[in-house]
Design a protein around this motif. Structure first.
Motif, PDB file in Angstrom:
ATOM      1  N   MET A 197       1.550  -1.019   0.174  1.00  0.00           N
ATOM      2  CA  MET A 197       0.216   0.602  -0.052  1.00  0.00           C
ATOM      3  C   MET A 197       1.018   1.361   0.196  1.00  0.00           C
ATOM      4  N   LEU A 198       1.941   1.329   0.863  1.00  0.00           N
ATOM      5  CA  LEU A 198       2.918   2.117   1.102  1.00  0.00           C
ATOM      6  C   LEU A 198       3.708   2.164  -0.704  1.00  0.00           C
ATOM      7  N   SER A 199       4.281   1.077  -1.805  1.00  0.00           N
ATOM      8  CA  SER A 199       4.208   1.224  -2.319  1.00  0.00           C
ATOM      9  C   SER A 199       3.113   2.624  -3.837  1.00  0.00           C
ATOM     10  N   VAL A 200       2.262   2.156  -3.536  1.00  0.00           N
ATOM     11  CA  VAL A 200       0.961   2.385  -4.511  1.00  0.00           C
ATOM     12  C   VAL A 200       1.272   3.758  -4.178  1.00  0.00           C
ATOM     13  N   ALA A 201       1.134   4.136  -2.832  1.00  0.00           N
ATOM     14  CA  ALA A 201       0.865   5.779  -2.178  1.00  0.00           C
ATOM     15  C   ALA A 201       2.303   6.245  -3.324  1.00  0.00           C
ATOM     16  N   GLY A 202       3.393   5.729  -2.586  1.00  0.00           N
ATOM     17  CA  GLY A 202       4.700   6.345  -3.249  1.00  0.00           C
ATOM     18  C   GLY A 202       4.998   6.769  -4.412  1.00  0.00           C
ATOM     19  N   CYS A 203       4.270   5.610  -5.334  1.00  0.00           N
ATOM     20  CA  CYS A 203       4.163   5.513  -6.898  1.00  0.00           C
ATOM     21  C   CYS A 203       3.687   6.891  -7.550  1.00  0.00           C
ATOM     22  N   LEU A 204       2.249   6.790  -6.275  1.00  0.00           N
ATOM     23  CA  LEU A 204       1.572   8.366  -6.793  1.00  0.00           C
ATOM     24  C   LEU A 204       1.828   9.237  -6.763  1.00  0.00           C
ATOM     25  N   ALA A 205       2.493   9.480  -5.471  1.00  0.00           N
ATOM     26  CA  ALA A 205       3.394  10.542  -5.383  1.00  0.00           C
ATOM     27  C   ALA A 205       4.457  11.087  -6.234  1.00  0.00           C
ATOM     28  N   LEU A 206       5.247   9.891  -6.832  1.00  0.00           N
ATOM     29  CA  LEU A 206       6.046  10.136  -7.527  1.00  0.00           C
ATOM     30  C   LEU A 206       5.760  10.844  -8.949  1.00  0.00           C
ATOM     31  N   PHE A 207       4.321  10.020  -9.154  1.00  0.00           N
ATOM     32  CA  PHE A 207       3.605  10.753 -10.971  1.00  0.00           C
ATOM     33  C   PHE A 207       3.027  12.107 -10.680  1.00  0.00           C
ATOM     34  N   ASN A 208       2.841  12.490  -9.099  1.00  0.00           N
ATOM     35  CA  ASN A 208       2.282  13.954  -9.250  1.00  0.00           C
ATOM     36  C   ASN A 208       3.057  14.837  -9.245  1.00  0.00           C
TER      37      ASN A 208
END
Length: 453
Positions: A67-78
């Motif tokens: 779940m933290l990996s998904v949030a991290g990927c979303l943060a990198l995309f943003n």
């Protein structure tokens, strides 16, 4: 040859207006993209806070690493989106659609890892669908709807590693009910906040487009009058030339040579005829590219002095107070459109106040980058309605059919130079019209011709 330039002016207006419309739409798209980026940061922070709360406080075991990996990927995309769009001015519908699809995919992944269809935050899909309906055209909005439905079906078909038991009978004590209430509160607040902002952006865009459409109508109106004026000027050229020849012949005839009074009348007729020919020449020059045909270098002070001298010599003005306040004179191009605009404003002041007209000119702004002309009169002033409709065609207080075009043309010429024209009433009596122009528009290297009346 001169009048042929006027249709070219008409065709040149449409790309300019269309370009301005495109810029307005692009500006709204960029602001919408910035809103999405801001909303995504809030979503990331909310995801992290919810994961920590559910795992630590409620004691529900979650796959934290995934779940933290998904949030991290979303943060990198943003973060990448923020850096990418910072240097750009245009965000199209496809870019907004892609951004929303990424958000839908990230939400689906997080829900799959934290309860699937039993997670009360599944209703956040509705926020994505609403954003798509507001931001995107119809076809793209339905794409977001399809993506949201596909995400829900995927959660049903592929249960995740976590199952959340719901016991609504427990009321507020049930974790599912608590999550449901929190999801409702979060969705309502974000919808009211961000969709309200986006709606204001869209309203501003629509208002700007309405102003551009009105400007296009006014520009087309000017072009039509330019065609009519240039055509009439061409038609008047031949009879004026014939009258000039006839007056020259009459001057040499015996009945006129022996009568000084008749000679004086002929002189006056010749003077007025020459004035008519000058007016016709000015109309033809204004119908074409004045700078491209006959660029004349002069100074700002000499130009204004010449305009005032020519105007006062041909108008029955009793008193003209002319004051020129220039600390430093500059070189400009003598523009016939600007000359006619000043004449129009002075003519309007003279009609309202035959006994006195005032004209002041000075440089304003940082380093004197703008020219300000103020024309004042001692007449009855503008009515409240005339001030509200200032610059609109046929807005006249004189009651004449077709009146009110002088200030309308002046306003559009000022706008074509990047300037502005506004009016106000003086105290205790009279009115004033103030013209402000950037001096760069009159500089020697300013080649773009202004649309002439």
């Amino acid at each position: 040859m001169q009048s042929s330039a006027t249709p070219a002016t008409a065709t040149d207006l449409r790309p300019a207006i269309q370009s301005a419309r495109n810029d307005t739409t692009a500006g709204a798209g960029m602001r919408n993209m910035q809103q999405l980026i801001q909303l995504r940061w809030i979503a990331i922070v909310g995801q992290l806070a919810t994961i920590v709360f559910v795992h630590s406080v409620l004691g529900i075991g979650l796959p934290l690493a995934m779940m933290l990996s998904v949030a991290g990927c979303l943060a990198l995309f943003n973060l990448g989106s923020q850096l990418f769009w910072r240097a750009r001015t245009d965000a199209g519908d496809l870019a907004l659609l892609l951004a929303l699809l990424v958000d839908v995919a990230a939400l689906t992944a997080q829900l799959h890892l934290s309860g699937g269809i039993t997670n009360p935050f599944v209703f956040l899909y509705l926020l994505q669908v609403t954003l798509g309906a507001v931001l995107l055209p119809a076809w793209a909005g339905w794409v977001v709807v399809a993506a949201g439905c596909a995400g829900v079906l995927a959660l049903v078909a592929c249960p995740g590693p976590v199952r959340i038991d719901a016991e609504p009978a427990l009321g507020i004590a049930d974790h599912y009910v608590q999550g449901l209430l929190l999801c409702f509160l979060l969705t309502a607040v974000l919808a009211a906040l961000f969709i309200g902002r986006i709606a204001r952006i869209l309203r501003d865009r629509d208002a700007r487009l309405a102003d551009l459409r009105q400007q296009a109508v006014e520009e087309e109106h000017i072009v039509r009058m330019g065609l009519l004026a240039s055509g009439a000027a061409h038609e008047l050229g031949t009879p004026l030339a014939i009258l000039s020849v006839l007056l020259g012949d009459w001057r040499r005839m015996a009945p006129f040579e022996g009568h000084p009074e008749l000679q004086q009348d002929l002189d006056e007729m010749q003077t007025q005829l020459q004035r008519c020919k000058s007016i016709v020449t000015g109309i033809l020059l204004s119908a074409g590219d004045a700078r491209g045909e006959a660029p004349a270098q002069t100074s700002l002070a000499a130009f204004l002095d010449e305009v005032v001298e020519a105007w006062s010599a041909t108008r029955p003005v009793n008193r003209l107070d002319y004051h020129l306040h220039l600390d430093e004179d500059i070189q400009i191009v003598s523009d016939s459109g600007l000359r006619q605009m000043i004449d129009n404003i002075l003519d309007n002041a003279l009609e309202a106040s035959p006994d006195w007209v005032g004209l002041e000119a000075w440089r304003v702004g940082p380093d004197g980058q703008s020219l300000r002309l103020q024309v004042s009169d001692a007449g009855p002033g503008f009515s409240a309605q005339a001030l509200a409709d200032f610059g609109k065609p046929y807005n006249s207080s004189k009651g004449r059919p077709g009146g009110g075009l002088g200030l309308f043309l002046s306003l559009n010429v000022a706008r074509s130079f990047g300037g502005r024209l506004h009016a106000a009433n003086r105290s205790p009596r009279g009115a004033e019209v103030v013209l402000e122009l950037p001096l760069s528009s009159l500089a020697l290297d300013a080649r773009a011709p202004a649309p002439q009346p």
